[in-house]
Design a protein around this motif. Structure first.
Motif, PDB file in Angstrom:
ATOM      1  N   PHE A 284     -17.362 -33.559  12.580  1.00 16.72           N
ATOM      2  CA  PHE A 284     -18.465 -32.738  13.099  1.00 16.72           C
ATOM      3  C   PHE A 284     -18.903 -33.251  14.470  1.00 16.72           C
ATOM      4  CE2 PHE A 284     -22.982 -31.736  13.564  1.00 16.72           C
ATOM      5  CZ  PHE A 284     -23.024 -30.394  13.227  1.00 16.72           C
ATOM      6  N   VAL A 285     -19.009 -34.578  14.619  1.00 12.27           N
ATOM      7  CA  VAL A 285     -19.404 -35.161  15.903  1.00 12.27           C
ATOM      8  C   VAL A 285     -18.378 -34.833  16.984  1.00 12.27           C
ATOM      9  CG1 VAL A 285     -19.757 -37.348  17.127  1.00 12.27           C
ATOM     10  CG2 VAL A 285     -20.797 -36.993  14.887  1.00 12.27           C
ATOM     11  N   ALA A 286     -17.080 -34.868  16.600  1.00 14.66           N
ATOM     12  CA  ALA A 286     -16.030 -34.521  17.562  1.00 14.66           C
ATOM     13  C   ALA A 286     -16.165 -33.062  18.005  1.00 14.66           C
ATOM     14  CB  ALA A 286     -14.658 -34.775  16.950  1.00 14.66           C
ATOM     15  N   ARG A 287     -16.480 -32.169  17.059  1.00 13.47           N
ATOM     16  CA  ARG A 287     -16.669 -30.755  17.417  1.00 13.47           C
ATOM     17  C   ARG A 287     -17.912 -30.579  18.288  1.00 13.47           C
ATOM     18  NH1 ARG A 287     -15.185 -30.046  11.966  1.00 13.47           N
ATOM     19  NH2 ARG A 287     -17.338 -29.593  11.347  1.00 13.47           N
ATOM     20  N   LEU A 288     -18.965 -31.352  18.001  1.00 14.95           N
ATOM     21  CA  LEU A 288     -20.159 -31.305  18.840  1.00 14.95           C
ATOM     22  C   LEU A 288     -19.827 -31.688  20.280  1.00 14.95           C
ATOM     23  CD1 LEU A 288     -23.209 -32.852  16.927  1.00 14.95           C
ATOM     24  CD2 LEU A 288     -23.004 -30.541  17.827  1.00 14.95           C
ATOM     25  N   ASP A 289     -18.990 -32.701  20.425  1.00 11.82           N
ATOM     26  CA  ASP A 289     -18.612 -33.136  21.772  1.00 11.82           C
ATOM     27  C   ASP A 289     -17.824 -32.036  22.482  1.00 11.82           C
ATOM     28  OD1 ASP A 289     -18.501 -35.307  23.766  1.00 11.82           O
ATOM     29  OD2 ASP A 289     -16.357 -35.244  23.393  1.00 11.82           O
ATOM     30  N   ALA A 290     -16.948 -31.344  21.726  1.00 12.38           N
ATOM     31  CA  ALA A 290     -16.201 -30.238  22.324  1.00 12.38           C
ATOM     32  C   ALA A 290     -17.145 -29.109  22.750  1.00 12.38           C
ATOM     33  CB  ALA A 290     -15.162 -29.720  21.326  1.00 12.38           C
ATOM     34  N   VAL A 291     -18.158 -28.820  21.940  1.00 10.34           N
ATOM     35  CA  VAL A 291     -19.139 -27.794  22.292  1.00 10.34           C
ATOM     36  C   VAL A 291     -19.920 -28.205  23.538  1.00 10.34           C
ATOM     37  CG1 VAL A 291     -21.277 -26.680  21.540  1.00 10.34           C
ATOM     38  CG2 VAL A 291     -19.355 -26.854  19.968  1.00 10.34           C
ATOM     39  N   ARG A 292     -20.286 -29.492  23.614  1.00  6.77           N
ATOM     40  CA  ARG A 292     -21.008 -29.966  24.804  1.00  6.77           C
ATOM     41  C   ARG A 292     -20.174 -29.766  26.063  1.00  6.77           C
ATOM     42  NH1 ARG A 292     -20.493 -34.106  27.851  1.00  6.77           N
ATOM     43  NH2 ARG A 292     -19.034 -35.148  26.424  1.00  6.77           N
ATOM     44  N   ARG A 293     -18.889 -30.103  25.970  1.00  4.51           N
ATOM     45  CA  ARG A 293     -18.029 -29.926  27.141  1.00  4.51           C
ATOM     46  C   ARG A 293     -17.895 -28.451  27.496  1.00  4.51           C
ATOM     47  NH1 ARG A 293     -14.913 -33.836  24.372  1.00  4.51           N
ATOM     48  NH2 ARG A 293     -13.436 -32.218  23.729  1.00  4.51           N
ATOM     49  N   ALA A 294     -17.833 -27.583  26.482  1.00  6.60           N
ATOM     50  CA  ALA A 294     -17.742 -26.150  26.745  1.00  6.60           C
ATOM     51  C   ALA A 294     -19.015 -25.620  27.393  1.00  6.60           C
ATOM     52  CB  ALA A 294     -17.454 -25.398  25.435  1.00  6.60           C
ATOM     53  N   LEU A 295     -20.171 -26.112  26.944  1.00  2.00           N
ATOM     54  CA  LEU A 295     -21.435 -25.703  27.563  1.00  2.00           C
ATOM     55  C   LEU A 295     -21.500 -26.167  29.022  1.00  2.00           C
ATOM     56  CD1 LEU A 295     -23.960 -26.455  24.666  1.00  2.00           C
ATOM     57  CD2 LEU A 295     -23.443 -24.208  25.608  1.00  2.00           C
ATOM     58  N   ASP A 296     -21.061 -27.406  29.263  1.00  2.03           N
ATOM     59  CA  ASP A 296     -21.051 -27.912  30.642  1.00  2.03           C
ATOM     60  C   ASP A 296     -20.133 -27.075  31.525  1.00  2.03           C
ATOM     61  OD1 ASP A 296     -22.782 -29.904  29.896  1.00  2.03           O
ATOM     62  OD2 ASP A 296     -21.242 -31.453  29.699  1.00  2.03           O
ATOM     63  N   ALA A 297     -18.955 -26.727  30.981  1.00  3.73           N
ATOM     64  CA  ALA A 297     -18.005 -25.939  31.763  1.00  3.73           C
ATOM     65  C   ALA A 297     -18.564 -24.554  32.069  1.00  3.73           C
ATOM     66  CB  ALA A 297     -16.678 -25.822  31.008  1.00  3.73           C
TER      67      ALA A 297
END
Length: 377
Positions: A284-297
């Protein structure tokens, strides 16, 4: 000073408190402090383990201690290897946000301790090693050649009390400890009658030390998992709070810019609730990090053309001032280029690529002519 006393003398060196949390870029100062503490801890624990190994070899029955010494050394080596990886990424402090986030993964990610249990985080590996060192020191202090049976039984009872406090509501752990306590009571009764309990007592000390060690690791893992769940909930809430502003930014970009980016704004709520299982929590934490990167992008993609449009307006005004000061604004060609660039920048939706080309063209035309006002002579 005996080796066992030497090992006990350095008890003031405690394991450093790990900073930050998994998935975040830990501050450079916090990382430097943690690395200093970790290296000090490694040096101290290796000295203690060497001293305990020497003490174990000096006993009459050294093979009883060898497996635990080897096990503790293997955990220490796992921590040493992870510390070397951290130092390599640290590179004497030359770290960007990417490296600091990588270091948080090394601190809070899994370490294979080869200790017969599931992989643990670096802080948990330190706790495990300390538990093993404590258990070894206790066993060597109550060796049958150096202490009487009464003192050894008292040590077993104290270890069982500590273990029961650690067990909490763990039914299986309490059942295991109850069996050990029953065994201790039988040995105490047998010793009170004058029986020789040296052999069974040694086995009981070993099992009690292992039970206490296992419970210390389990408690550390539960606390680490609870902290990780709280951190994951906070991160998810923070990311979800960014969504409305990012949706508004995307809508503004689509309204004001021709050919806007076509990036979707991630929906954090689709990840679901924070799981309780540790493996699922890590995923879940790994997916959260992917979502954060997507939001930043998405934020970078939608804000970039709006920023460039504002910059083009500023450049156009600066070039117009230059043309006015050097007399180039009197040229019909320059005035036409200015009007064309102004219309391109001011039109909504704005074709940013076209506006950029027209502003650059006007900047070129607005430059002073050689020999003219403001020009080279």
């Amino acid at each position: 000073m005996t080796p066992t006393a030497m090992a006990a003398a350095s008890a003031d060196v405690v394991a450093p408190v790990a900073p930050g949390r998994l998935g975040e870029a830990i501050g450079a100062r916090d990382l430097m402090t943690y690395l200093d503490g970790l290296l000090t801890w490694l040096d101290d624990r290796r000295s203690r383990l060497d001293a305990l190994d020497t003490a174990a070899q000096a006993t009459a029955d050294s093979e009883r201690y060898t497996p635990d010494v080897v096990l503790a050394l293997s955990v220490w080596q796992s921590v040493r290897t992870r510390a070397d990886e951290l130092l390599a990424v640290w590179d004497d402090g030359r770290v960007t946000e990417v490296e600091r986030e990588r270091m948080s993964q090394l601190v809070w990610g899994r370490v294979d301790t080869r200790a017969g249990a599931s992989p643990v985080s670096l802080p948990e590996a330190l706790t495990l090693c300390d538990a093993m060192v404590s258990a070894l020191r206790t066993r060597l202090a109550f060796d049958p050649d150096t202490a009487d049976v009464v003192a050894r039984l008292r040590g077993v009872r104290a270890a069982l009390v500590r273990a029961e406090d650690l067990a909490g509501s763990d039914t299986a752990a309490h059942e295991r400890l109850t069996a050990l306590r029953d065994r201790e009571q039988r040995l105490s009764a047998q010793a009170a009658r004058g029986g020789d309990v040296s052999g069974p007592l040694t086995e009981l000390e070993t099992r009690t030390a292992h039970a206490e060690r296992d419970l210390m690791v389990a408690v550390s893992q539960r606390r680490s998992a609870a902290r990780a769940r709280v951190d994951a909930q906070a991160t998810a809430a923070a990311l979800e709070a960014r969504e409305p502003a990012l949706h508004a930014l995307a809508e503004r970009c689509r309204r004001e810019v021709a050919h806007p980016p076509r990036l979707a704004v991630p929906d954090v709520s689709r990840l679901g609730p924070v799981p309780l299982d540790r493996d699922a929590l890590d995923a879940f934490v790994a997916r959260l990090d992917a979502v954060r990167r997507a939001l930043d992008a998405a934020q970078d993609a939608y804000s970039a053309p709006l920023r460039e449009r504002a910059e083009l307006r500023y450049r156009l005004g600066r070039a117009a001032s230059l043309a006015s000061s050097n007399g180039r604004d009197a040229s019909p060609t320059v005035r036409a280029a200015h009007d064309e660039a102004r219309d391109a920048v001011g039109t909504t939706p704005c074709d940013v690529g076209l506006a950029r080309a027209l502003v650059e063209q006007y900047e070129h035309l607005a430059r002073p002519l050689p020999g003219g006002p403001g020009g080279a002579r």
